[in-house]
Design a protein around this motif. Structure first.
Motif, short mmCIF file in Angstrom:
data_model
loop_
_atom_site.label_atom_id
_atom_site.label_comp_id
_atom_site.label_asym_id
_atom_site.label_seq_id
_atom_site.Cartn_x
_atom_site.Cartn_y
_atom_site.Cartn_z
N ARG A 1 34.72 37.72 -93.37
CA ARG A 1 34.89 37.29 -94.76
C ARG A 1 36.37 37.09 -95.10
NH1 ARG A 1 32.48 41.36 -97.07
NH2 ARG A 1 30.41 40.50 -96.67
N LEU B 1 37.62 33.93 -93.28
CA LEU B 1 37.07 32.71 -93.88
C LEU B 1 37.79 32.39 -95.18
CD1 LEU B 1 33.24 33.31 -93.32
CD2 LEU B 1 34.57 31.41 -92.37
N GLN B 2 38.14 33.43 -95.93
CA GLN B 2 38.87 33.22 -97.16
C GLN B 2 40.27 32.66 -96.87
OE1 GLN B 2 37.63 33.41 -100.24
NE2 GLN B 2 39.60 32.59 -100.93
N SER C 1 39.95 29.07 -96.06
CA SER C 1 39.75 28.30 -97.29
C SER C 1 41.07 28.06 -98.00
CB SER C 1 38.80 29.06 -98.23
OG SER C 1 37.55 29.30 -97.62
N HIS D 1 34.97 26.71 -103.70
CA HIS D 1 34.42 27.22 -102.44
C HIS D 1 33.96 28.66 -102.58
CE1 HIS D 1 38.62 28.65 -102.34
NE2 HIS D 1 38.15 29.65 -101.62
N VAL E 1 32.73 31.90 -99.68
CA VAL E 1 32.53 32.25 -98.28
C VAL E 1 31.36 33.22 -98.12
CG1 VAL E 1 34.99 31.91 -97.83
CG2 VAL E 1 34.14 34.22 -98.26
N ILE F 1 31.51 28.49 -95.30
CA ILE F 1 32.25 28.23 -96.53
C ILE F 1 31.51 27.11 -97.25
CG2 ILE F 1 34.46 27.68 -97.59
CD1 ILE F 1 35.82 28.31 -94.90
#
Length: 351
Positions: A111, A114-115, A118, A130, A132, A173
């Protein structure tokens, strides 16, 4: 984008559209059959899993990400790591924790990264909406990953990749900008049925169809009550999860070691004796599993699982029967009805 993803430890990213309508019938049938067991959240969200734009309004594309998780200590020789893990099943007094859970909790790792991905995309392009996800919401992860070219769905229902097998985590995402979708890849299981044949509890009832209620991963992690009597002997010494269908898969000779140290095995969870782990107090359990996905099952379920494995070890006759029985007797008056039930079953298994 692939370069940014690799810098963050991801192995591959892809793009999928949001029209998953062709998956809805299969999802509905699976839920109607009750194959989700106690995972009520699966049914609670219904078809939202197959409708990304309903889950997050405004979503028009999904970026999928794959992250390998084999620890750095995994032997490099193809097939050697699988043989080593399968050998653990022949040592009934050794506790087996699924490979993915021996390091840090993947939810947090995935997480956070992925953030960051982004934010990197936003910094280079423009502001965009967006959100995630990684195994944390009503998302059809494997379906989205397959549609975005990450691999194909194996007969065990997991995603398979020609260069990485199936030993990886998936994340997504959801974005509100239209991105060109990746090309899907064709399946390469052929006539192989190794994953179906090896499943100890016959949870894979047909190719691409899993009855979670019989799956050892479900029973030891998701299921909160007593484990069905007929399934207890089949669990063997697996105390958290089960990797059998992945260990036997020919494609996993290509499984990759993680680029991150987060998934390296933490001391005390690999090659440990059942009696040692069964002796942990709740405080010790919480300390040893801090930052681990294992903590979510709680001490009671931990003891339940190990009691079953100890009963199976007693039945197998490991030569350590006296220590196994002594450890079980020490928990005979445990406050939990569930623990006491499984302790009594274990003690009777060795008679």
């Amino acid at each position: 984008m692939q370069t940014w993803a690799r810098e963050l430890g991801f192995s591959q990213i892809g793009i999928a559209g949001v029209d998953l309508s062709s998956a809805e019938a299969g999802l509905s049938a699976w839920l109607a059959a009750g194959f989700h067991g106690d995972m009520n959240y699966m049914a609670a969200h219904g078809l939202k899993r197959a409708r990304p734009a309903e889950l997050v309004p405004g979503t028009v594309s999904v970026i999928t990400a794959r992250m390998d998780y084999l620890p750095a200590s995994t032997p490099a020789e193809p097939g050697e790591w699988q043989a080593r893990e399968l050998a653990r099943l022949q040592r009934p007094d050794e506790a087996i924790v699924s490979v993915y859970a021996r390091g840090r909790d993947y939810h947090k790792i995935m997480r956070a990264r992925l953030q960051k991905l982004s934010e990197r995309i936003e910094a280079e392009a423009s502001a965009f909406g967006h959100r995630v996800f990684t195994d944390s919401a009503p998302v059809l992860e494997a379906e989205l990953a397959a549609r975005s070219g990450q691999g194909w769905r194996g007969k065990h229902t997991l995603l398979l990749n020609r260069e990485a097998g199936s030993m990886f985590f998936l994340g997504e995402i959801y974005v509100d900008i239209a991105l060109p979708p990746s090309d899907p890849v064709s399946g390469h299981c052929g006539s192989c049925s190794a994953c179906i044949d090896i499943c100890p509890t016959r949870a894979i009832i047909a190719p691409h169809k899993l009855d979670a209620r019989r799956c050892i991963s479900y029973l030891t992690i998701e299921h909160a009550g007593p484990i069905p009597l007929e399934l207890r002997p089949l669990i063997g010494n697996r105390i958290y999860g089960c990797d059998d269908c992945q260990l036997i898969c020919p494609w996993n000779k290509f499984a990759q070691r993680s680029a991150l140290p987060d998934f390296d095995e933490r001391q005390g969870l690999t090659g440990q004796q059942l009696t040692t782990l069964f002796a942990w107090t709740e405080e010790e359990f919480l300390r040893h599993t801090e930052g681990s996905a294992i903590r979510r099952i709680g001490h009671e379920r931990w003891l339940r699982n190990i009691a079953v494995a100890m009963g199976n070890a007693l039945h197998a006759g490991t030569g350590d029967d006296a220590n196994l029985r002594a450890a079980l007797l020490a928990r005979r008056d445990h406050a939990s009805d569930v623990v006491r039930e499984h302790v009594e079953w274990a003690l009777s298994s060795g008679v």
